[in-house]
Design an enzyme around this catalytic site. Sequence first.
Site, PDB file in Angstrom:
ATOM      1  N   ARG A   7       0.961  -1.265   0.002  1.00  0.00           N
ATOM      2  CA  ARG A   7       0.063  -0.133  -0.002  1.00  0.00           C
ATOM      3  C   ARG A   7       1.051   1.262   0.059  1.00  0.00           C
ATOM      4  O   ARG A   7       1.634   1.403   0.884  1.00  0.00           O
ATOM      5  CB  ARG A   7      -0.868  -0.106   1.133  1.00  0.00           C
ATOM      6  CG  ARG A   7      -2.126   1.135   1.005  1.00  0.00           C
ATOM      7  CD  ARG A   7      -3.004   1.005   2.187  1.00  0.00           C
ATOM      8  NE  ARG A   7      -3.690  -0.424   2.547  1.00  0.00           N
ATOM      9  CZ  ARG A   7      -4.549  -0.794   1.710  1.00  0.00           C
ATOM     10  NH1 ARG A   7      -5.115  -0.067   0.789  1.00  0.00           N
ATOM     11  NH2 ARG A   7      -5.211  -1.857   1.902  1.00  0.00           N
TER      12      ARG A   7
ATOM     13  N   GLU B  64       0.418  -7.994  -4.020  1.00  0.00           N
ATOM     14  CA  GLU B  64      -0.680  -7.230  -4.386  1.00  0.00           C
ATOM     15  C   GLU B  64      -0.433  -5.530  -4.117  1.00  0.00           C
ATOM     16  O   GLU B  64       0.216  -5.198  -3.010  1.00  0.00           O
ATOM     17  CB  GLU B  64      -1.801  -7.448  -3.763  1.00  0.00           C
ATOM     18  CG  GLU B  64      -1.980  -7.117  -2.053  1.00  0.00           C
ATOM     19  CD  GLU B  64      -3.268  -7.096  -1.624  1.00  0.00           C
ATOM     20  OE1 GLU B  64      -3.887  -6.105  -1.589  1.00  0.00           O
ATOM     21  OE2 GLU B  64      -3.767  -8.080  -0.926  1.00  0.00           O
TER      22      GLU B  64
ATOM     23  N   THR C  33      -7.647  -3.574  -2.590  1.00  0.00           N
ATOM     24  CA  THR C  33      -8.623  -2.641  -2.494  1.00  0.00           C
ATOM     25  C   THR C  33      -9.396  -2.623  -3.969  1.00  0.00           C
ATOM     26  O   THR C  33      -9.527  -1.468  -4.335  1.00  0.00           O
ATOM     27  CB  THR C  33      -7.872  -1.156  -2.138  1.00  0.00           C
ATOM     28  OG1 THR C  33      -7.072  -1.538  -0.872  1.00  0.00           O
ATOM     29  CG2 THR C  33      -9.177  -0.150  -1.452  1.00  0.00           C
TER      30      THR C  33
ATOM     31  N   LYS D 203     -10.040 -13.494   2.751  1.00  0.00           N
ATOM     32  CA  LYS D 203      -9.379 -12.580   3.335  1.00  0.00           C
ATOM     33  C   LYS D 203     -10.028 -12.282   4.769  1.00  0.00           C
ATOM     34  O   LYS D 203     -11.162 -11.509   4.496  1.00  0.00           O
ATOM     35  CB  LYS D 203      -9.106 -11.440   2.529  1.00  0.00           C
ATOM     36  CG  LYS D 203      -8.458 -10.031   3.197  1.00  0.00           C
ATOM     37  CD  LYS D 203      -8.438  -9.111   2.267  1.00  0.00           C
ATOM     38  CE  LYS D 203      -8.206  -7.750   3.043  1.00  0.00           C
ATOM     39  NZ  LYS D 203      -7.879  -6.453   1.896  1.00  0.00           N
TER      40      LYS D 203
ATOM     41  N   GLY E 284      -2.860  -6.307  10.800  1.00  0.00           N
ATOM     42  CA  GLY E 284      -1.850  -6.380  11.970  1.00  0.00           C
ATOM     43  C   GLY E 284      -1.302  -7.702  12.189  1.00  0.00           C
ATOM     44  O   GLY E 284      -0.730  -8.036  13.199  1.00  0.00           O
TER      45      GLY E 284
ATOM     46  N   GLY F  70       0.803  -6.354   5.657  1.00  0.00           N
ATOM     47  CA  GLY F  70       1.038  -4.984   5.139  1.00  0.00           C
ATOM     48  C   GLY F  70       2.374  -4.042   5.812  1.00  0.00           C
ATOM     49  O   GLY F  70       3.154  -4.364   5.368  1.00  0.00           O
ATOM     50  N   SER F  71       1.796  -3.318   6.754  1.00  0.00           N
ATOM     51  CA  SER F  71       2.990  -2.593   7.488  1.00  0.00           C
ATOM     52  C   SER F  71       4.125  -3.226   8.034  1.00  0.00           C
ATOM     53  O   SER F  71       5.152  -2.813   8.184  1.00  0.00           O
ATOM     54  CB  SER F  71       2.340  -1.555   8.269  1.00  0.00           C
ATOM     55  OG  SER F  71       1.635  -2.307   9.460  1.00  0.00           O
TER      56      SER F  71
END
Length: 209
Positions: free
Chosen positions: A19, A42, A71, A131, A160, A180-181
Amino acid sequence: MTLTFNQAMARCPLVAILRGLKPEEALDVGAVLVEAGIAIIEVPLNSPDPLKSIALLAEHFGTDTLIGAGTVMSPADVADVAQAGGRLIVMPHSDGAVIHAAKASGLICTPGVATPTEAFAALRAGADALKLFPAEGLPPQVLKAWRAVMVGATLLPVGGIDAGNMAAYRAAGADGFGLGSALYKPGKPLEDIARDAAALVACARGLFH
């Protein structure tokens, strides 16, 4: 031969969620992720010029890496991703119209679900995997209960997820994870992405093999 979803998951049960990725960094980031062993990438469509990043990643890594979009909100988005060379549609929600559009285009589709009702509806619509999103609100106990009734479904907690909680979800029946992060965020140095990717891949492989 292009990689199937099951083949990619067998190689590494992690989905890298990039992202905020910019096209000018797509190939460098993609290269370190592929080097670390990541097989599914992705680019969320709320990133800067996401279709360009997807096209670049698909062109350079698409033969043996599954590249797609996150998204994804509409059938029109699905068409755009397919035109860019993406083969994976990941959604934050479970919209049957988007799932049907993805499958009609021959793409792999992983909708976001947060309840059993959504999960079973998505599977009926043709979802390839589910998901579980956001995973912060769906602890391992919830996944364990789902697993008892969703025999054969591929369940991927997202949101998370990091090296500290993968084992608990795996023990509850997770088939893989979206990262993700913990893996990527805008401005993160390439060497840090490479280090974290290697550590997360090692952690996942230790849990699944």
